[in-house]
Motif scaffolding. Structure first.
Motif, mmCIF file in Angstrom:
data_model
loop_
_atom_site.group_PDB
_atom_site.id
_atom_site.type_symbol
_atom_site.label_atom_id
_atom_site.label_comp_id
_atom_site.label_asym_id
_atom_site.label_seq_id
_atom_site.Cartn_x
_atom_site.Cartn_y
_atom_site.Cartn_z
ATOM 1 N N LEU A 1 -19.106 40.692 -24.937
ATOM 2 C CA LEU A 1 -18.041 41.728 -24.557
ATOM 3 C C LEU A 1 -18.886 42.937 -24.777
ATOM 4 C CD1 LEU A 1 -15.306 43.109 -23.985
ATOM 5 C CD2 LEU A 1 -15.033 43.125 -26.743
ATOM 6 N N ALA A 2 -19.684 43.107 -25.678
ATOM 7 C CA ALA A 2 -20.437 44.322 -25.932
ATOM 8 C C ALA A 2 -21.490 44.411 -24.661
ATOM 9 C CB ALA A 2 -21.360 44.049 -27.260
ATOM 10 N N ASN A 3 -21.904 43.589 -24.215
ATOM 11 C CA ASN A 3 -22.807 43.730 -23.031
ATOM 12 C C ASN A 3 -21.992 44.102 -21.811
ATOM 13 O OD1 ASN A 3 -25.620 42.889 -23.443
ATOM 14 N ND2 ASN A 3 -24.881 41.213 -24.458
ATOM 15 N N ASP A 4 -20.832 43.392 -21.639
ATOM 16 C CA ASP A 4 -19.782 43.924 -20.580
ATOM 17 C C ASP A 4 -19.593 45.551 -20.607
ATOM 18 O OD1 ASP A 4 -20.071 41.285 -19.454
ATOM 19 O OD2 ASP A 4 -17.814 40.899 -20.430
ATOM 20 N N ILE A 5 -19.306 45.722 -22.012
ATOM 21 C CA ILE A 5 -18.970 47.492 -22.278
ATOM 22 C C ILE A 5 -20.515 47.893 -21.766
ATOM 23 C CG2 ILE A 5 -18.704 48.922 -23.938
ATOM 24 C CD1 ILE A 5 -17.034 46.502 -25.639
ATOM 25 N N MET A 6 -21.376 47.604 -22.275
ATOM 26 C CA MET A 6 -22.575 48.519 -21.982
ATOM 27 C C MET A 6 -22.789 48.513 -20.436
ATOM 28 S SD MET A 6 -23.942 49.458 -24.548
ATOM 29 C CE MET A 6 -25.194 50.159 -24.077
ATOM 30 N N GLU A 7 -22.447 47.683 -19.395
ATOM 31 C CA GLU A 7 -22.394 47.539 -18.204
ATOM 32 C C GLU A 7 -21.231 48.333 -17.466
ATOM 33 O OE1 GLU A 7 -23.011 43.338 -16.960
ATOM 34 O OE2 GLU A 7 -24.996 43.244 -18.228
ATOM 35 N N ASP A 8 -20.152 48.792 -18.111
ATOM 36 C CA ASP A 8 -19.089 49.478 -17.444
ATOM 37 C C ASP A 8 -19.281 50.815 -16.985
ATOM 38 O OD1 ASP A 8 -16.413 50.479 -16.833
ATOM 39 O OD2 ASP A 8 -15.724 49.678 -18.686
ATOM 40 N N THR A 9 -19.593 50.948 -15.846
ATOM 41 C CA THR A 9 -19.725 52.428 -15.234
ATOM 42 C C THR A 9 -18.869 53.109 -15.557
ATOM 43 O OG1 THR A 9 -19.244 51.752 -13.084
ATOM 44 C CG2 THR A 9 -21.416 51.483 -13.346
ATOM 45 N N ASN A 10 -17.432 52.799 -15.883
ATOM 46 C CA ASN A 10 -16.335 53.600 -16.179
ATOM 47 C C ASN A 10 -16.044 54.055 -17.668
ATOM 48 O OD1 ASN A 10 -15.450 54.038 -13.376
ATOM 49 N ND2 ASN A 10 -14.817 51.967 -13.502
ATOM 50 N N ILE B 1 -11.644 55.635 -26.559
ATOM 51 C CA ILE B 1 -12.465 54.525 -26.195
ATOM 52 C C ILE B 1 -11.954 53.108 -26.692
ATOM 53 C CG2 ILE B 1 -14.660 53.491 -26.658
ATOM 54 C CD1 ILE B 1 -16.090 56.298 -27.175
ATOM 55 N N LEU B 2 -11.426 53.137 -27.833
ATOM 56 C CA LEU B 2 -10.813 51.804 -28.286
ATOM 57 C C LEU B 2 -9.425 51.609 -27.419
ATOM 58 C CD1 LEU B 2 -11.034 52.320 -31.985
ATOM 59 C CD2 LEU B 2 -12.232 50.700 -30.660
ATOM 60 N N ASN B 3 -8.734 52.417 -27.080
ATOM 61 C CA ASN B 3 -7.582 52.512 -26.269
ATOM 62 C C ASN B 3 -7.964 51.900 -24.717
ATOM 63 O OD1 ASN B 3 -5.555 52.977 -28.189
ATOM 64 N ND2 ASN B 3 -5.336 55.295 -27.557
ATOM 65 N N TYR B 4 -9.118 52.285 -24.196
ATOM 66 C CA TYR B 4 -9.446 52.115 -23.131
ATOM 67 C C TYR B 4 -10.063 50.503 -23.001
ATOM 68 C CZ TYR B 4 -13.068 51.531 -19.359
ATOM 69 O OH TYR B 4 -13.528 51.226 -18.006
ATOM 70 N N LEU B 5 -10.680 50.096 -24.109
ATOM 71 C CA LEU B 5 -11.135 48.687 -24.496
ATOM 72 C C LEU B 5 -9.933 47.833 -24.518
ATOM 73 C CD1 LEU B 5 -14.344 49.474 -26.595
ATOM 74 C CD2 LEU B 5 -14.251 48.706 -24.360
ATOM 75 N N ASP B 6 -8.878 48.313 -25.282
ATOM 76 C CA ASP B 6 -7.706 47.466 -25.502
ATOM 77 C C ASP B 6 -7.197 47.190 -24.039
ATOM 78 O OD1 ASP B 6 -5.636 46.477 -27.466
ATOM 79 O OD2 ASP B 6 -4.639 47.578 -26.233
ATOM 80 N N PHE B 7 -6.981 48.011 -23.109
ATOM 81 C CA PHE B 7 -6.376 48.213 -22.022
ATOM 82 C C PHE B 7 -7.343 47.036 -21.244
ATOM 83 C CE2 PHE B 7 -5.857 49.248 -17.503
ATOM 84 C CZ PHE B 7 -4.454 48.937 -17.341
ATOM 85 N N GLN B 8 -8.518 47.303 -21.043
ATOM 86 C CA GLN B 8 -9.335 46.736 -20.262
ATOM 87 C C GLN B 8 -9.273 45.010 -20.596
ATOM 88 O OE1 GLN B 8 -10.790 47.505 -17.567
ATOM 89 N NE2 GLN B 8 -10.006 49.561 -17.869
ATOM 90 N N MET C 1 -21.617 54.118 -39.042
ATOM 91 C CA MET C 1 -21.934 53.654 -38.021
ATOM 92 C C MET C 1 -20.835 53.867 -36.839
ATOM 93 S SD MET C 1 -22.692 49.578 -36.673
ATOM 94 C CE MET C 1 -23.993 49.544 -37.603
ATOM 95 N N THR C 2 -21.371 54.538 -35.976
ATOM 96 C CA THR C 2 -20.486 54.751 -34.610
ATOM 97 C C THR C 2 -20.249 53.802 -33.993
ATOM 98 O OG1 THR C 2 -22.281 55.296 -33.146
ATOM 99 C CG2 THR C 2 -21.745 57.079 -34.523
ATOM 100 N N LEU C 3 -19.234 53.923 -33.094
ATOM 101 C CA LEU C 3 -18.594 52.757 -32.314
ATOM 102 C C LEU C 3 -19.691 52.485 -31.267
ATOM 103 C CD1 LEU C 3 -16.495 50.834 -31.305
ATOM 104 C CD2 LEU C 3 -15.442 52.607 -30.024
ATOM 105 N N GLU C 4 -20.298 53.258 -30.710
ATOM 106 C CA GLU C 4 -21.423 53.214 -29.574
ATOM 107 C C GLU C 4 -22.625 52.466 -30.248
ATOM 108 O OE1 GLU C 4 -22.248 55.930 -26.489
ATOM 109 O OE2 GLU C 4 -20.352 57.028 -27.192
ATOM 110 N N GLN C 5 -22.886 52.795 -31.459
ATOM 111 C CA GLN C 5 -24.096 52.209 -32.277
ATOM 112 C C GLN C 5 -23.572 50.462 -32.440
ATOM 113 O OE1 GLN C 5 -27.271 53.005 -32.735
ATOM 114 N NE2 GLN C 5 -27.445 50.808 -33.221
ATOM 115 N N PHE C 6 -22.397 50.075 -32.967
ATOM 116 C CA PHE C 6 -21.796 49.056 -33.046
ATOM 117 C C PHE C 6 -21.869 48.059 -31.921
ATOM 118 C CE2 PHE C 6 -18.412 45.778 -33.566
ATOM 119 C CZ PHE C 6 -19.064 45.115 -34.516
ATOM 120 N N ILE C 7 -21.498 48.839 -30.866
ATOM 121 C CA ILE C 7 -21.503 48.092 -29.498
ATOM 122 C C ILE C 7 -22.805 47.758 -29.243
ATOM 123 C CG2 ILE C 7 -21.029 48.316 -27.089
ATOM 124 C CD1 ILE C 7 -19.033 50.237 -27.705
#
Length: 67
Positions: free
Chosen positions: A20-29, A39-46, A1-7
């Protein structure tokens, strides 16, 4: 399963991980075209910046179980 599919799958959950998954899906950046580690580093920071890092840690742990 890919990370995007898991999200995408997590968006149906009625809990903080689903939120959190819904927030990620709505994140235009969201860097969907980047390698998984970036991607994981980005999510960690955010999530550190938004105060939801504990939820991200749970999310990441669940994702790793599905690999």
């Amino acid at each position: 399963m890919t990370l995007e599919q898991f999200i995408q799958d997590c968006t149906a959950l009625d809990n903080p991980i689903g939120d959190l998954a819904n927030d990620i899906m709505e994140d235009t950046n969201f860097p969907s075209d980047k390698p998984e580690i970036e991607i994981l580093n980005y999510l960690d920071f955010q999530t550190r910046m938004s105060g939801t890092h504990d939820v991200f840690q749970e999310f990441k742990s669940e994702y790793q179980k599905h690999q």
